[in-house]
Enzyme design. Structure first.
Site, PDB file in Angstrom:
ATOM      1  N   LYS A  80      72.275  15.340  53.774  1.00  0.00           N
ATOM      2  CA  LYS A  80      71.738  13.908  53.748  1.00  0.00           C
ATOM      3  C   LYS A  80      72.647  13.149  52.993  1.00  0.00           C
ATOM      4  O   LYS A  80      72.970  11.884  53.698  1.00  0.00           O
ATOM      5  CB  LYS A  80      70.265  13.873  52.870  1.00  0.00           C
ATOM      6  CG  LYS A  80      69.182  14.507  53.494  1.00  0.00           C
ATOM      7  CD  LYS A  80      67.878  14.393  52.847  1.00  0.00           C
ATOM      8  CE  LYS A  80      67.813  14.798  51.627  1.00  0.00           C
ATOM      9  NZ  LYS A  80      68.071  16.143  51.485  1.00  0.00           N
ATOM     10  N   CYS A 169      54.267   9.978  42.112  1.00  0.00           N
ATOM     11  CA  CYS A 169      55.377  11.022  41.908  1.00  0.00           C
ATOM     12  C   CYS A 169      55.688  11.702  40.478  1.00  0.00           C
ATOM     13  O   CYS A 169      55.614  12.828  40.250  1.00  0.00           O
ATOM     14  CB  CYS A 169      56.528  10.323  42.616  1.00  0.00           C
ATOM     15  SG  CYS A 169      58.228  11.104  42.444  1.00  0.00           S
ATOM     16  N   MET A 170      56.016  10.470  39.513  1.00  0.00           N
ATOM     17  CA  MET A 170      56.302  11.017  38.258  1.00  0.00           C
ATOM     18  C   MET A 170      55.299  10.762  37.270  1.00  0.00           C
ATOM     19  O   MET A 170      55.422  11.127  36.121  1.00  0.00           O
ATOM     20  CB  MET A 170      57.475  10.484  37.909  1.00  0.00           C
ATOM     21  CG  MET A 170      58.878  10.674  38.868  1.00  0.00           C
ATOM     22  SD  MET A 170      59.297  12.364  39.451  1.00  0.00           S
ATOM     23  CE  MET A 170      59.129  13.343  37.734  1.00  0.00           C
ATOM     24  N   MET A 338      56.570  18.136  42.357  1.00  0.00           N
ATOM     25  CA  MET A 338      55.322  17.809  42.855  1.00  0.00           C
ATOM     26  C   MET A 338      54.181  18.759  42.688  1.00  0.00           C
ATOM     27  O   MET A 338      52.894  18.147  42.568  1.00  0.00           O
ATOM     28  CB  MET A 338      55.550  17.013  44.163  1.00  0.00           C
ATOM     29  CG  MET A 338      56.199  15.827  44.151  1.00  0.00           C
ATOM     30  SD  MET A 338      55.652  14.706  42.809  1.00  0.00           S
ATOM     31  CE  MET A 338      56.728  14.656  41.820  1.00  0.00           C
ATOM     32  N   GLY A 375      61.956  12.820  41.411  1.00  0.00           N
ATOM     33  CA  GLY A 375      62.203  12.911  42.933  1.00  0.00           C
ATOM     34  C   GLY A 375      62.871  11.895  43.172  1.00  0.00           C
ATOM     35  O   GLY A 375      64.023  12.153  44.057  1.00  0.00           O
ATOM     36  N   GLN A 376      62.905  10.543  42.881  1.00  0.00           N
ATOM     37  CA  GLN A 376      63.549   9.545  43.513  1.00  0.00           C
ATOM     38  C   GLN A 376      64.962   9.211  42.843  1.00  0.00           C
ATOM     39  O   GLN A 376      64.884   9.485  41.541  1.00  0.00           O
ATOM     40  CB  GLN A 376      62.855   8.246  43.622  1.00  0.00           C
ATOM     41  CG  GLN A 376      61.508   8.514  44.680  1.00  0.00           C
ATOM     42  CD  GLN A 376      60.593   7.334  44.649  1.00  0.00           C
ATOM     43  OE1 GLN A 376      60.789   6.315  45.482  1.00  0.00           O
ATOM     44  NE2 GLN A 376      59.779   7.200  43.829  1.00  0.00           N
TER      45      GLN A 376
END
Ligand SMILES: Nc1nc2c(c(=O)[nH]1)N[C@H]1C(S)=C(S)[C@@H](COP(=O)(O)OP(=O)(O)OC[C@H]3O[C@@H](n4cnc5c(=O)[nH]c(N)nc54)[C@H](O)[C@@H]3O)O[C@H]1N2
Ligand SMILES: Nc1nc2c(c(=O)[nH]1)N[C@H]1C(S)=C(S)[C@@H](COP(=O)(O)OP(=O)(O)OC[C@H]3O[C@@H](n4cnc5c(=O)[nH]c(N)nc54)[C@H](O)[C@@H]3O)O[C@H]1N2
Ligand code: SF4
Ligand SMILES: [Mo]
Length: 752
Positions: A80, A169-170, A338, A375-376
């Site tokens: 990616k 998410c977090m 997650m 995650g991000q």
């Protein structure tokens, strides 16, 4: 054994094969020698690993991305990252503003769009009050952008209705760190991977979601045959395939496994009484008023045999996991994402992971740490540290604390009492309020909730309603959210603007602008500054460049344990990432928090090796948390567990990665991963359509028969905009963190 393309992609071998291409060059002479390519340092756009990149520009176009050898990723990137250039010139880039007129989105000028937004927000506040508006942002915006929005909404408009996708998410990880240690954010760092003897990976498909960290784990394992990997995941993921020990179980039952591991460690002398005595307290509910004896009594029922019965995981595996995790003299690093956070008991699951480290004292030494994977790319730096959720203020401050509000008001130069004392609505409540009409205007930036909210039908309807006014700032159009908007603002993309990202290990790094925005697109930062000016709050966002906002962030973060004042813009421009706390410009940054001699917040005369200064008595809390069922377990009517998540090729809603040809071809549509036995019972072959029905919706997916899914559980990836798996998922959420239980709901299956 033949290896399919998918298996190949999903192993670290792929990442290893795509090694760094060469040393970064910046001088004109060097760039000519490199075919006229100008290389500039930046950060990967995607995951919370936060790999350092170099961006190669020739003739005003981004033509290549390569790994930064001097950053933590040592020059490696996953696919990616390498394919990032393709997201810029994609055919669906949003190039000019759009306004909905007579039901249709039509081209408009910036002047027209911004005037409309400013008047709608102003009028709504006048007519319906400050809390009738809301901001919904992202762990993918730059810190300065997120900060600009947070300040404008909380300090300017006067509403705490500021949320973001990190709630999805977090939030449970935040809840876990704060309740156990008193402060958010991991205390360890990536270097811990190189020193760990045991990896305890629970509810994380690291191989596909944090590939370059996974590569480092694999490297560590290959370097020392004594290193052991434990994976706790109901599915046989690519991560599980390298495990020495894989614990599979009924989804939603792993709190029992964590307690049973603790039970075994306590019974078999795998705990560290001295460490516990000095550094640990015990609690239940919300109060830290329990004792070691209470804890031992609480654990009594969690025998490995009982846990095996509750979870379906063999007793020997639970015992083996406890033995490996707790082995004296060995270092254990746990990682989760997650599979633990997206749960109605997400905070508790986080607490129980921390417990294992606290009772064994495996914490705060190289290789031993409870390490939540973010995650991000900027959930940590922008939203968590920056305090851009409805109950937070920057750098560990909270809305509910009057001193914290006063500190921020002072730095913002706004009158006392400007920041409302009550937290705003959390994500799900915010969208429910939009549905019910209590919130009337929403500004959505850098996130695609029309695809990623659970129980999506309800919230899509709310966004589409003529009674709500929804602004969407996006780099593409149409997306499953921009199609619902009243105004679409074309945003400048990664590389067309600059800003700071903070990744999993508290590493802050600067991502550089190397391109001009496409079409009429503008950086989110500029758009927010413009909106502030037009709504009479220009004085709050007086900046021309994000670097000016960064100066203010340094002030906000300085008198806190974050101590980010040494991470100046000049330092960020030069360095390949700095780990906070970092109190001065010549400070090296902090690898391990709470550790004497490393973390500048620990007093030099502190008697122990570690000081949990986030708690008043300097003791972290071991919480007594029972196993509890998920909100919607499989039952007679909906007999299958439905889970959703990621594959290595794609990013969330696919807006970016589906624009990369190789990634789209490698994995396009979402398929229903189902085990051979269940497929046989349904009478379906790979490729056949299966109708999946939950209590909220029905949807067809093509079947993919695979051993990865255990019996009774199916998986689909969330990246397919044409099959909105979130119409099926449940919007039940954790009572503490308010994070929804994306990972678990009940469905029934039929051959379509
Ligand atoms: N390729 C790629 N990488 C990404 C992303 C992406 O979109 N694509 N997104 C990034 C973001 S924002 C995030 S949050 C992370 C997510 O990273 P991960 O959490 O690693 O990924 P997921 O696929 O969401 O889910 C992880 C695992 O949870 C398991 N699981 C389901 N139910 C349970 C349960 O009851 N208990 C346990 N222990 N496990 C369970 C699933 O089987 C799944 O394998 O990835 C980041 N990295
Ligand atoms: N079923 C299911 N749903 C989930 C999850 C799950 O595991 N299962 N996971 C949840 C989690 S952990 C997360 S983090 C969320 C992620 O959910 P989202 O954040 O909604 O998903 P993204 O696709 O990352 O959305 C980012 C959007 O921002 C746009 N964009 C990119 N760059 C910029 C920019 O610079 N400016 C602006 N304005 N826009 C930009 C992209 O094109 C994209 O549309 O999904 C959640 N939803
Ligand atoms: S591991 Fe994450 S940060 Fe690193 S290159 Fe891949 S997507 Fe980008
Ligand atoms: Mo996420």
């Amino acid at each position: 054994m033949t290896v399919s393309r998918r298996e190949f992609l999903a192993t670290s071998a792929a990442a290893s094969a795509l090694a760094a291409l060469g040393k970064p060059t910046t001088s004109f002479a060097e760039s000519m020698a490199n075919g006229g390519i100008q290389w500039t340092k930046g950060v990967c756009r995607y995951c919370g690993t936060g790999c350092g990149v170099y961006k190669g520009v020739r003739d005003g176009k981004l033509i290549a991305v390569k790994g930064d050898k001097e950053n933590h990723n040592a020059g490696f990137l996953c696919l990616k990252g390498f394919l990032l250039p393709q997201i810029i010139d994609a055919p669906d880039r949003a190039l000019f503003p759009l306004i909905r007129k007579n039901g249709k989105l039509e081209r408009a000028s910036w002047e027209e769009a911004m005037t409309l937004i400013a008047s709608k927000f102003t009028e709504t506040i006048e007519k319906h009050g400050k809390d009738a508006i809301a901001f919904y942002g992202s762990g993918q915006g730059y810190t300065e952008e997120t900060y600009a929005a947070n300040k404008l909404f909380k300090g300017g408009f006067g509403t705490n209705n500021v949320e973001g996708n990190p709630r999805l998410c977090m939030a449970s990880a935040v809840g876990g760190y704060v309740s156990t240690f008193g402060k958010d954010e991991p205390m360890g760092c990536y270097e811990d991977i190189d020193a760990a003897d045991v990896f305890f990976i629970i509810g994380s498909n690291t191989a596909e979601c944090h590939p370059i960290l996974f590569r480092r784990i694999v490297q560590r394992k290959e370097a020392d045959p004594n290193v052991k990997v434990i994976v706790v995941d109901p599915r046989v993921t690519p991560t599980a395939r390298i495990a020495d020990l894989h614990l599979q179980f009924t989804p939603g039952t792993d709190l029992a496994i964590l307690n049973a591991m603790a039970h075994y460690m306590v019974k078999h002398d795998l705990v560290d009484p001295d460490f516990i005595k000095q550094n640990v307290g015990f609690g239940q509910g919300k109060a830290a008023n329990k004792s070691w004896d209470d804890y031992v009594a609480f654990l009594e029922e969690y025998t490995p045999e009982h846990a095996a019965e509750v979870t379906g995981c063999p007793v020997e595996k639970i015992v083996e996991a406890a033995k490996l995790f707790g082995a004296k003299g060995r270092r254990t690093m746990s990682m989760w994402t997650m599979g633990l956070n997206q749960r109605t008991k997400g905070v508790w699951a986080n607490n129980l992971c921390h417990n294992l480290h606290l009772i064994t004292g495996k914490i705060g030494v190289p290789g031993s740490t409870p390490f939540s994977l973010t995650g991000q790319p900027n959930a940590c730096g922008g939203v968590r540290d920056g305090g851009a959720l409805s109950h937070l203020l920057p750098y560990g401050r909270v809305i509910a604390n009057a001193d914290h509000r006063a500190q921020v008001e002072k730095i913002w130069g706004v009158p006392e009492g400007t920041i409302a004392p009550k937290p705003g609505k959390h994500c799900i409540d915010m969208f429910r309020a939009l549905d019910e009409g209590a919130i009337k205007c929403m500004y959505i930036m850098c996130t695609n909730p029309g695809q990623t909210l659970p129980n999506a039908k309800r919230y899509r309807k709310a966004m589409a309603s003529p009674d709500s006014f929804v602004v969407v700032s996006e780099i593409y159009h149409p997306t499953r959210t921009s199609e619902l908007a009243d105004v679409v603002l074309p945003a400048a993309a990664w590389s067309e603007k600059e800003g700071v990202f903070g990744c999993t290990e508290r590493r802050y790094q600067l991502d550089a602008q190397v391109l001009q925005p496409k079409g009429e697109a503008r950086p989110d930062f500029d758009i927010l500054v413009d909106l502030a000016r037009r709504t009479g709050h220009g004085i709050l966002l007086p900046w021309k460049h994000p670097a000016e906002a960064w100066e203010e962030l340094l002030v906000l973060g300085s008198d806190t344990p974050y101590k980010i004042q040494g991470i100046t813009r000049a330092r960020l421009e030069k360095d390949h990432g700095v780990l906070w706390p970092c109190p001065t410009e010549d400070h090296p940054g902090t690898k391990r928090r709470y550790v004497k001699g490393d973390d500048p917040s620990v007093p030099a005369d502190w008697p122990g090796r570690i000081c949990f200064y986030g708690k008043p008595n300097k003791k972290a809390v071991v919480w007594l948390r029972p196993q509890q069922d998920p909100a919607e377990p499989a039952d007679a009517e909906y007999p299958f567990y439905f889970t959703t998540g990621r594959v290595i090729e794609h990013w969330h809603t696919g807006t970016m990665t589906m624009n990369c040809k190789e990634l789209k071809h490698a994995k396009g549509r979402a398929e229903l991963e189902i085990c051979p036995a269940d497929a046989r019972k349904l009478g379906v072959k790979t490729g056949d359509a299966v109708k999946v029905t939950s209590r909220r919706a029905s949807m067809d997916f093509p079947a993919l028969i695979t051993d990865n899914s255990p019996e009774g559980m199916v998986f689909v990836h969330m990246h397919d905009k044409d099959r909105l798996c979130n119409e099926l998922t449940i919007d039940a959420f954790d009572a503490g963190s308010k994070q929804p239980e994306f990972k678990i709901c009940g469905v029934k299956l039929e051959k379509a």
